[in-house]
Design a protein around this motif. Structure first.
Motif, PDB file in Angstrom:
ATOM      1  N   LEU A   1      62.353  69.476  26.971  1.00  0.00           N
ATOM      2  CA  LEU A   1      62.057  68.049  26.859  1.00  0.00           C
ATOM      3  C   LEU A   1      63.320  67.263  26.531  1.00  0.00           C
ATOM      4  O   LEU A   1      63.846  67.354  25.417  1.00  0.00           O
ATOM      5  CB  LEU A   1      61.023  67.815  25.755  1.00  0.00           C
ATOM      6  CG  LEU A   1      59.694  68.563  25.901  1.00  0.00           C
ATOM      7  CD1 LEU A   1      58.917  68.558  24.600  1.00  0.00           C
ATOM      8  CD2 LEU A   1      58.895  67.931  27.008  1.00  0.00           C
ATOM      9  N   TYR A   2      63.810  66.511  27.493  1.00  0.00           N
ATOM     10  CA  TYR A   2      64.928  65.602  27.243  1.00  0.00           C
ATOM     11  C   TYR A   2      64.360  64.320  26.647  1.00  0.00           C
ATOM     12  O   TYR A   2      63.292  63.863  27.045  1.00  0.00           O
ATOM     13  CB  TYR A   2      65.666  65.263  28.537  1.00  0.00           C
ATOM     14  CG  TYR A   2      66.478  66.396  29.104  1.00  0.00           C
ATOM     15  CD1 TYR A   2      67.745  66.677  28.603  1.00  0.00           C
ATOM     16  CD2 TYR A   2      65.986  67.172  30.140  1.00  0.00           C
ATOM     17  CE1 TYR A   2      68.504  67.706  29.135  1.00  0.00           C
ATOM     18  CE2 TYR A   2      66.732  68.206  30.672  1.00  0.00           C
ATOM     19  CZ  TYR A   2      67.995  68.474  30.169  1.00  0.00           C
ATOM     20  OH  TYR A   2      68.740  69.495  30.696  1.00  0.00           O
ATOM     21  N   PRO A   3      65.085  63.681  25.719  1.00  0.00           N
ATOM     22  CA  PRO A   3      64.562  62.476  25.076  1.00  0.00           C
ATOM     23  C   PRO A   3      64.568  61.236  25.971  1.00  0.00           C
ATOM     24  O   PRO A   3      63.885  60.270  25.673  1.00  0.00           O
ATOM     25  CB  PRO A   3      65.504  62.271  23.883  1.00  0.00           C
ATOM     26  CG  PRO A   3      66.783  62.927  24.294  1.00  0.00           C
ATOM     27  CD  PRO A   3      66.373  64.086  25.167  1.00  0.00           C
ATOM     28  N   LYS A   4      65.333  61.262  27.057  1.00  0.00           N
ATOM     29  CA  LYS A   4      65.405  60.114  27.966  1.00  0.00           C
ATOM     30  C   LYS A   4      65.234  60.573  29.406  1.00  0.00           C
ATOM     31  O   LYS A   4      65.599  61.684  29.763  1.00  0.00           O
ATOM     32  CB  LYS A   4      66.747  59.391  27.831  1.00  0.00           C
ATOM     33  CG  LYS A   4      66.938  58.755  26.466  1.00  0.00           C
ATOM     34  CD  LYS A   4      68.245  58.013  26.398  1.00  0.00           C
ATOM     35  CE  LYS A   4      68.386  57.392  25.033  1.00  0.00           C
ATOM     36  NZ  LYS A   4      68.544  55.976  25.061  1.00  0.00           N
ATOM     37  N   THR A   5      64.686  59.685  30.218  1.00  0.00           N
ATOM     38  CA  THR A   5      64.532  59.947  31.644  1.00  0.00           C
ATOM     39  C   THR A   5      65.891  59.879  32.325  1.00  0.00           C
ATOM     40  O   THR A   5      66.692  59.005  32.019  1.00  0.00           O
ATOM     41  CB  THR A   5      63.614  58.890  32.287  1.00  0.00           C
ATOM     42  OG1 THR A   5      62.317  59.026  31.732  1.00  0.00           O
ATOM     43  CG2 THR A   5      63.535  59.059  33.787  1.00  0.00           C
ATOM     44  N   PHE A   6      66.130  60.795  33.245  1.00  0.00           N
ATOM     45  CA  PHE A   6      67.319  60.690  34.084  1.00  0.00           C
ATOM     46  C   PHE A   6      67.003  61.271  35.453  1.00  0.00           C
ATOM     47  O   PHE A   6      66.046  62.021  35.635  1.00  0.00           O
ATOM     48  CB  PHE A   6      68.535  61.399  33.463  1.00  0.00           C
ATOM     49  CG  PHE A   6      68.331  62.867  33.296  1.00  0.00           C
ATOM     50  CD1 PHE A   6      68.649  63.745  34.324  1.00  0.00           C
ATOM     51  CD2 PHE A   6      67.809  63.382  32.129  1.00  0.00           C
ATOM     52  CE1 PHE A   6      68.445  65.101  34.177  1.00  0.00           C
ATOM     53  CE2 PHE A   6      67.605  64.736  31.977  1.00  0.00           C
ATOM     54  CZ  PHE A   6      67.918  65.591  33.003  1.00  0.00           C
ATOM     55  N   GLY A   7      67.792  60.877  36.406  1.00  0.00           N
ATOM     56  CA  GLY A   7      67.629  61.359  37.769  1.00  0.00           C
ATOM     57  C   GLY A   7      68.740  60.790  38.627  1.00  0.00           C
ATOM     58  O   GLY A   7      69.717  60.243  38.096  1.00  0.00           O
ATOM     59  N   TYR A   8      68.574  60.896  39.924  1.00  0.00           N
ATOM     60  CA  TYR A   8      69.602  60.432  40.851  1.00  0.00           C
ATOM     61  C   TYR A   8      68.974  59.506  41.878  1.00  0.00           C
ATOM     62  O   TYR A   8      67.903  59.795  42.412  1.00  0.00           O
ATOM     63  CB  TYR A   8      70.270  61.628  41.532  1.00  0.00           C
ATOM     64  CG  TYR A   8      70.979  62.488  40.515  1.00  0.00           C
ATOM     65  CD1 TYR A   8      72.284  62.212  40.154  1.00  0.00           C
ATOM     66  CD2 TYR A   8      70.309  63.516  39.863  1.00  0.00           C
ATOM     67  CE1 TYR A   8      72.926  62.959  39.179  1.00  0.00           C
ATOM     68  CE2 TYR A   8      70.942  64.272  38.885  1.00  0.00           C
ATOM     69  CZ  TYR A   8      72.253  63.990  38.552  1.00  0.00           C
ATOM     70  OH  TYR A   8      72.869  64.715  37.572  1.00  0.00           O
ATOM     71  N   ASP A   9      69.636  58.382  42.131  1.00  0.00           N
ATOM     72  CA  ASP A   9      69.118  57.437  43.117  1.00  0.00           C
ATOM     73  C   ASP A   9      69.499  57.878  44.531  1.00  0.00           C
ATOM     74  O   ASP A   9      70.093  58.948  44.711  1.00  0.00           O
ATOM     75  CB  ASP A   9      69.589  56.011  42.811  1.00  0.00           C
ATOM     76  CG  ASP A   9      71.098  55.836  42.928  1.00  0.00           C
ATOM     77  OD1 ASP A   9      71.781  56.678  43.559  1.00  0.00           O
ATOM     78  OD2 ASP A   9      71.605  54.833  42.388  1.00  0.00           O
ATOM     79  N   GLU A  10      69.162  57.050  45.527  1.00  0.00           N
ATOM     80  CA  GLU A  10      69.399  57.384  46.934  1.00  0.00           C
ATOM     81  C   GLU A  10      70.872  57.645  47.232  1.00  0.00           C
ATOM     82  O   GLU A  10      71.210  58.383  48.161  1.00  0.00           O
ATOM     83  CB  GLU A  10      68.945  56.258  47.877  1.00  0.00           C
ATOM     84  CG  GLU A  10      67.624  55.595  47.613  1.00  0.00           C
ATOM     85  CD  GLU A  10      67.626  54.618  46.435  1.00  0.00           C
ATOM     86  OE1 GLU A  10      68.508  53.741  46.302  1.00  0.00           O
ATOM     87  OE2 GLU A  10      66.709  54.754  45.617  1.00  0.00           O
ATOM     88  N   SER A  11      71.754  57.047  46.460  1.00  0.00           N
ATOM     89  CA  SER A  11      73.196  57.209  46.682  1.00  0.00           C
ATOM     90  C   SER A  11      73.791  58.370  45.886  1.00  0.00           C
ATOM     91  O   SER A  11      74.991  58.604  45.941  1.00  0.00           O
ATOM     92  CB  SER A  11      73.920  55.929  46.286  1.00  0.00           C
ATOM     93  OG  SER A  11      73.406  54.837  47.002  1.00  0.00           O
ATOM     94  N   GLY A  12      72.937  59.058  45.113  1.00  0.00           N
ATOM     95  CA  GLY A  12      73.426  60.184  44.315  1.00  0.00           C
ATOM     96  C   GLY A  12      73.971  59.788  42.963  1.00  0.00           C
ATOM     97  O   GLY A  12      74.579  60.596  42.269  1.00  0.00           O
ATOM     98  N   ASN A  13      73.730  58.526  42.553  1.00  0.00           N
ATOM     99  CA  ASN A  13      74.199  58.060  41.251  1.00  0.00           C
ATOM    100  C   ASN A  13      73.184  58.400  40.165  1.00  0.00           C
ATOM    101  O   ASN A  13      71.982  58.232  40.356  1.00  0.00           O
ATOM    102  CB  ASN A  13      74.420  56.542  41.271  1.00  0.00           C
ATOM    103  CG  ASN A  13      75.462  56.145  42.281  1.00  0.00           C
ATOM    104  OD1 ASN A  13      76.538  56.733  42.329  1.00  0.00           O
ATOM    105  ND2 ASN A  13      75.140  55.160  43.105  1.00  0.00           N
ATOM    106  N   LEU A  14      73.677  58.843  39.029  1.00  0.00           N
ATOM    107  CA  LEU A  14      72.829  59.179  37.887  1.00  0.00           C
ATOM    108  C   LEU A  14      72.260  57.901  37.274  1.00  0.00           C
ATOM    109  O   LEU A  14      72.982  56.927  37.098  1.00  0.00           O
ATOM    110  CB  LEU A  14      73.645  59.933  36.835  1.00  0.00           C
ATOM    111  CG  LEU A  14      72.911  60.342  35.561  1.00  0.00           C
ATOM    112  CD1 LEU A  14      71.929  61.469  35.854  1.00  0.00           C
ATOM    113  CD2 LEU A  14      73.908  60.779  34.498  1.00  0.00           C
ATOM    114  N   PHE A  15      70.941  57.913  36.987  1.00  0.00           N
ATOM    115  CA  PHE A  15      70.349  56.814  36.231  1.00  0.00           C
ATOM    116  C   PHE A  15      69.723  57.386  34.966  1.00  0.00           C
ATOM    117  O   PHE A  15      69.296  58.531  34.944  1.00  0.00           O
ATOM    118  CB  PHE A  15      69.312  56.033  37.059  1.00  0.00           C
ATOM    119  CG  PHE A  15      68.103  56.817  37.460  1.00  0.00           C
ATOM    120  CD1 PHE A  15      67.031  56.987  36.590  1.00  0.00           C
ATOM    121  CD2 PHE A  15      68.020  57.389  38.727  1.00  0.00           C
ATOM    122  CE1 PHE A  15      65.909  57.703  36.963  1.00  0.00           C
ATOM    123  CE2 PHE A  15      66.908  58.106  39.103  1.00  0.00           C
ATOM    124  CZ  PHE A  15      65.844  58.264  38.228  1.00  0.00           C
TER     125      PHE A  15
END
Length: 143
Positions: free
Chosen positions: A76-90
């Motif tokens: 369980l990470y405390p914050k949401t993260f992922g990658y957008d269509e361009s491969g940038n981390l959000f």
């Protein structure tokens, strides 16, 4: 004994669409035994990815069970993260979706297994993001 410091690696399956597809990501996992209601073998710990490769700087909590040479836990990470269509981390403020791990004792001090995350959605900074389903393999060795 499951308690202690473990080092390992995980990798995404080839179908997963992430910037580091098929890149091995090192991590450290510190585990201590903990009580699980009605069962022995409970564990909890802290997982830290190698941020130089994964870009993930926040630690994750781990909760699970070690029983009969098997290991089951949720990360369980405390914050949401992922990658957008361009491969940038959000990164957003809500908790990240659960990531499920299962594994077996392979040698005296090595576990290996698989992990998975279900497809879901999160709103980050007013924008809706899709977090794709994913899976892969992992292993840990006691240090």
């Amino acid at each position: 004994m499951i308690e202690g410091i473990w080092q390992g690696e995980y990798v995404y399956d080839e179908y997963c669409k992430v910037p580091f597809q098929q890149v091995t990501i090192p991590f450290t996992l510190s585990i201590r035994q903990s009580g699980v209601m009605g069962m022995s073998g409970g564990l909890e710990g802290v997982w830290q990815d190698d941020s130089a490769i994964s870009n993930i700087t926040m630690p994750a909590n781990v909760y699970g069970l070690a029983k009969d040479n098997s290991l089951f836990f949720v990360k369980l990470y405390p914050k949401t993260f992922g990658y957008d269509e361009s491969g940038n981390l959000f990164v957003g403020d809500e908790a990240h979706p659960e990531i499920f791990y299962t594994g077996m004792l392979w040698k005296d001090d090595i576990f290996h297994g698989t992990w998975r995350i279900e497809r879901t959605f999160r709103k980050v900074n007013g924008r809706l993001y899709q977090i794709l389903a994913g899976s892969g393999m992992w292993w840990i060795k006691k240090v």
